[in-house]
Design an enzyme around this catalytic site. Structure first.
Site, PDB file in Angstrom:
ATOM      1  N   SER A 149      43.641  32.804  34.760  1.00 21.13           N
ATOM      2  CA  SER A 149      43.145  34.188  34.783  1.00 21.13           C
ATOM      3  C   SER A 149      43.455  34.915  33.485  1.00 21.13           C
ATOM      4  O   SER A 149      44.618  35.005  33.094  1.00 21.13           O
ATOM      5  CB  SER A 149      43.811  34.983  35.915  1.00 21.13           C
ATOM      6  OG  SER A 149      43.522  34.425  37.153  1.00 21.13           O
TER       7      SER A 149
ATOM      8  N   HIS B 242      37.099  34.711  35.413  1.00 20.73           N
ATOM      9  CA  HIS B 242      36.921  33.278  35.138  1.00 20.73           C
ATOM     10  C   HIS B 242      35.456  33.023  34.788  1.00 20.73           C
ATOM     11  O   HIS B 242      34.569  33.376  35.556  1.00 20.73           O
ATOM     12  CB  HIS B 242      37.287  32.441  36.369  1.00 20.73           C
ATOM     13  CG  HIS B 242      38.743  32.480  36.716  1.00 20.73           C
ATOM     14  ND1 HIS B 242      39.598  31.456  36.402  1.00 20.73           N
ATOM     15  CD2 HIS B 242      39.486  33.420  37.325  1.00 20.73           C
ATOM     16  CE1 HIS B 242      40.815  31.779  36.827  1.00 20.73           C
ATOM     17  NE2 HIS B 242      40.782  32.957  37.387  1.00 20.73           N
TER      18      HIS B 242
ATOM     19  N   HIS C 176      40.164  27.451  42.697  1.00 25.10           N
ATOM     20  CA  HIS C 176      41.354  27.731  43.491  1.00 25.10           C
ATOM     21  C   HIS C 176      41.152  27.305  44.932  1.00 25.10           C
ATOM     22  O   HIS C 176      40.055  27.435  45.478  1.00 25.10           O
ATOM     23  CB  HIS C 176      41.669  29.230  43.456  1.00 25.10           C
ATOM     24  CG  HIS C 176      41.936  29.758  42.085  1.00 25.10           C
ATOM     25  ND1 HIS C 176      40.933  30.230  41.268  1.00 25.10           N
ATOM     26  CD2 HIS C 176      43.093  29.879  41.384  1.00 25.10           C
ATOM     27  CE1 HIS C 176      41.459  30.624  40.113  1.00 25.10           C
ATOM     28  NE2 HIS C 176      42.770  30.427  40.164  1.00 25.10           N
TER      29      HIS C 176
ATOM     30  N   TYR D  65      42.239  28.922  47.421  1.00 21.74           N
ATOM     31  CA  TYR D  65      41.922  30.104  48.238  1.00 21.74           C
ATOM     32  C   TYR D  65      40.441  30.473  48.204  1.00 21.74           C
ATOM     33  O   TYR D  65      39.966  31.247  49.029  1.00 21.74           O
ATOM     34  CB  TYR D  65      42.777  31.321  47.823  1.00 21.74           C
ATOM     35  CG  TYR D  65      42.571  31.816  46.418  1.00 21.74           C
ATOM     36  CD1 TYR D  65      41.422  32.507  46.045  1.00 21.74           C
ATOM     37  CD2 TYR D  65      43.531  31.593  45.442  1.00 21.74           C
ATOM     38  CE1 TYR D  65      41.235  32.953  44.748  1.00 21.74           C
ATOM     39  CE2 TYR D  65      43.357  32.035  44.163  1.00 21.74           C
ATOM     40  CZ  TYR D  65      42.201  32.715  43.811  1.00 21.74           C
ATOM     41  OH  TYR D  65      42.017  33.139  42.523  1.00 21.74           O
ATOM     42  N   GLU D  66      39.708  29.933  47.259  1.00 21.37           N
ATOM     43  CA  GLU D  66      38.265  30.200  47.225  1.00 21.37           C
ATOM     44  C   GLU D  66      37.542  29.431  48.330  1.00 21.37           C
ATOM     45  O   GLU D  66      36.358  29.666  48.573  1.00 21.37           O
ATOM     46  CB  GLU D  66      37.683  29.815  45.869  1.00 21.37           C
ATOM     47  CG  GLU D  66      38.142  30.719  44.729  1.00 21.37           C
ATOM     48  CD  GLU D  66      37.629  30.253  43.376  1.00 21.37           C
ATOM     49  OE1 GLU D  66      36.553  30.701  42.982  1.00 21.37           O
ATOM     50  OE2 GLU D  66      38.305  29.420  42.734  1.00 21.37           O
TER      51      GLU D  66
ATOM     52  N   ALA E 195      48.328  32.640  35.256  1.00 19.09           N
ATOM     53  CA  ALA E 195      49.025  33.917  35.370  1.00 19.09           C
ATOM     54  C   ALA E 195      49.895  33.802  36.609  1.00 19.09           C
ATOM     55  O   ALA E 195      49.453  33.258  37.616  1.00 19.09           O
ATOM     56  CB  ALA E 195      48.018  35.046  35.518  1.00 19.09           C
TER      57      ALA E 195
ATOM     58  N   MET F  77      49.073  30.899  42.502  1.00 21.50           N
ATOM     59  CA  MET F  77      48.150  30.321  43.499  1.00 21.50           C
ATOM     60  C   MET F  77      47.325  29.176  42.920  1.00 21.50           C
ATOM     61  O   MET F  77      46.208  28.926  43.387  1.00 21.50           O
ATOM     62  CB  MET F  77      47.207  31.416  44.022  1.00 21.50           C
ATOM     63  CG  MET F  77      47.896  32.679  44.497  1.00 21.50           C
ATOM     64  SD  MET F  77      46.679  33.955  44.898  1.00 21.50           S
ATOM     65  CE  MET F  77      47.737  35.401  45.068  1.00 21.50           C
ATOM     66  N   SER F  78      47.848  28.506  41.921  1.00 24.56           N
ATOM     67  CA  SER F  78      47.054  27.442  41.288  1.00 24.56           C
ATOM     68  C   SER F  78      47.982  26.336  40.794  1.00 24.56           C
ATOM     69  O   SER F  78      49.091  26.178  41.303  1.00 24.56           O
ATOM     70  CB  SER F  78      46.256  28.026  40.110  1.00 24.56           C
ATOM     71  OG  SER F  78      47.128  28.451  39.079  1.00 24.56           O
TER      72      SER F  78
ATOM     73  N   ASN G 154      53.006  39.953  36.056  1.00 24.33           N
ATOM     74  CA  ASN G 154      53.555  41.063  36.849  1.00 24.33           C
ATOM     75  C   ASN G 154      54.883  40.593  37.435  1.00 24.33           C
ATOM     76  O   ASN G 154      55.126  39.394  37.514  1.00 24.33           O
ATOM     77  CB  ASN G 154      52.590  41.401  37.999  1.00 24.33           C
ATOM     78  CG  ASN G 154      52.300  40.186  38.876  1.00 24.33           C
ATOM     79  OD1 ASN G 154      51.497  39.321  38.503  1.00 24.33           O
ATOM     80  ND2 ASN G 154      52.967  40.102  40.012  1.00 24.33           N
TER      81      ASN G 154
ATOM     82  N   HIS H 160      45.133  42.746  40.952  1.00 24.87           N
ATOM     83  CA  HIS H 160      44.542  41.785  40.018  1.00 24.87           C
ATOM     84  C   HIS H 160      44.297  42.456  38.660  1.00 24.87           C
ATOM     85  O   HIS H 160      44.385  41.814  37.620  1.00 24.87           O
ATOM     86  CB  HIS H 160      43.242  41.229  40.602  1.00 24.87           C
ATOM     87  CG  HIS H 160      42.648  40.106  39.800  1.00 24.87           C
ATOM     88  ND1 HIS H 160      43.313  38.913  39.581  1.00 24.87           N
ATOM     89  CD2 HIS H 160      41.457  39.999  39.166  1.00 24.87           C
ATOM     90  CE1 HIS H 160      42.548  38.127  38.831  1.00 24.87           C
ATOM     91  NE2 HIS H 160      41.423  38.752  38.572  1.00 24.87           N
TER      92      HIS H 160
HETATM   93  N1  HPA Z   1      51.869  36.121  43.163  1.00 18.99           N
HETATM   94  C1  HPA Z   1      50.996  35.097  43.301  1.00 18.99           C
HETATM   95  N2  HPA Z   1      50.103  34.790  42.375  1.00 18.99           N
HETATM   96  C2  HPA Z   1      50.064  35.533  41.263  1.00 18.99           C
HETATM   97  C3  HPA Z   1      50.923  36.619  41.063  1.00 18.99           C
HETATM   98  C4  HPA Z   1      51.884  36.929  42.075  1.00 18.99           C
HETATM   99  O1  HPA Z   1      52.676  37.868  41.975  1.00 18.99           O
HETATM  100  N3  HPA Z   1      50.620  37.152  39.843  1.00 18.99           N
HETATM  101  C5  HPA Z   1      49.608  36.395  39.335  1.00 18.99           C
HETATM  102  N4  HPA Z   1      49.267  35.420  40.184  1.00 18.99           N
END
Ligand code: HPA
Length: 273
Positions: free
Chosen positions: A29, A60, A82, A84-85, A112, A210-211, A234, A246
């Site tokens: 990302s 993306h 991903h 989750y997609e 990320a 998540m990847s 973050n 996001h």
């Molecule tokens: N959690 C999960 N996935 C993420 C995060 C997070 O805080 N930041 C970027 N991808």
């Protein structure tokens, strides 16, 4: 795993780009801009490649970019798939299988991630030392094709130590501050609860995302070397008194872009030697 589909997609790509990429790049990302640095690029949208899934998440682009990065033949995924997609693990990891089929021996995976380790700050880069697979499944479940790798792959060095040492030295040389730590892979798409983050910290996670975990498992299964880099976009849930979005993830990756670009370009040149 569908060997015929993998060979078919690789054959299609070889017909479009004759040189063999040495390094594969998976760009997370907000980090897809790295592919714009590739010289004489041949860009192939995912929807043109037989059996390739199509990326849906914001930020993306969704194409493979072949060409030369800092003097090295590479292929970059600008946008990844991903779990989750809704893609099966087979689909999520299909591009890694195809890269291997193309002759790629080394994979640089970027993402990320949320900072779980409280000594991290948004904008930090983290070399991934290891991961924890909390996705609830594994891309290697199902019949094993021994042409790719063994039934029970060793994961004691999922992230290749030599590459990490090289990356550490390059960071020092470029005066880029990099952290190191364990990537905890969740299925998503929700960000974690503060309680989950406390659990993850207790279990040894330094960053959460998540990847990455599925792609790395498949890369290692087939003997590719792997370097993983997280951009801490973050602080994970509950650390700061603010909600996660996001937009924040994209904003932070935007800020570290320049450092990230020069860093990965230098790594590519160095490890290709
Ligand atoms: N959690 C999960 N996935 C993420 C995060 C997070 O805080 N930041 C970027 N991808």
């Amino acid at each position: 795993m569908n060997t015929e589909k993998i060979e078919n997609a690789a054959g299609f790509l070889k017909a479009r780009y004759a040189n063999t990429p040495k390094i594969g790049l998976i760009l997370g990302s907000g980090l897809g801009v790295l592919a714009d640095e590739i010289e004489n690029p041949v860009k192939i949208p995912y929807n043109e490649i037989p059996d390739f899934p199509i990326s849906t998440v914001e930020g993306h682009a969704g194409q493979l970019v072949f060409g030369v990065l800092n003097g090295v033949e590479v292929v970059a995924m600008q946008g990844r798939f991903h779990f989750y997609e809704g893609y099966s693990m087979d689909k999520v990891t299909f591009p890694v299988r195809v890269m291997k089929e193309l002759g790629v021996g080394m994979l640089i995976v970027t993402n990320a991630a949320g900072g779980v380790n409280e000594s991290f700050e948004p904008g930090d880069l983290m070399l991934i030392t290891d991961h924890i697979n909390n996705m609830g499944t594994n891309p290697l479940i199902g019949p094993n094709d021994s042409r790719y790798g063994v039934r029970f792959p060793d994961m004691s060095e999922a992230y290749t130590k030599d590459l990490r040492i090289a990356a550490r030295e390059i960071a020092a040389r470029l005066n880029i501050n990099v952290k190191e730590g364990v990537y905890f892979g969740n299925p998503g798409p929700v960000y974690e609860t503060p309680a989950e983050i406390r659990m993850i910290r207790g279990m040894g996670g330094d960053a959460v995302g998540m990847s990455t975990v599925p792609e790395v498992i498949v890369a290692r299964h087939s003997g590719m070397k792997v370097l993983g880099i997280s951009c801490i976009s973050n602080m994970a849930a509950g650390i700061l008194d603010q909600p996660l979005t996001h937009d924040e993830v994209i904003e932070t990756t935007e800020k570290v872009k320049a450092d990230f670009l020069s860093y990965v370009k230098e790594i590519v040149k160095d490890i290709a030697k």
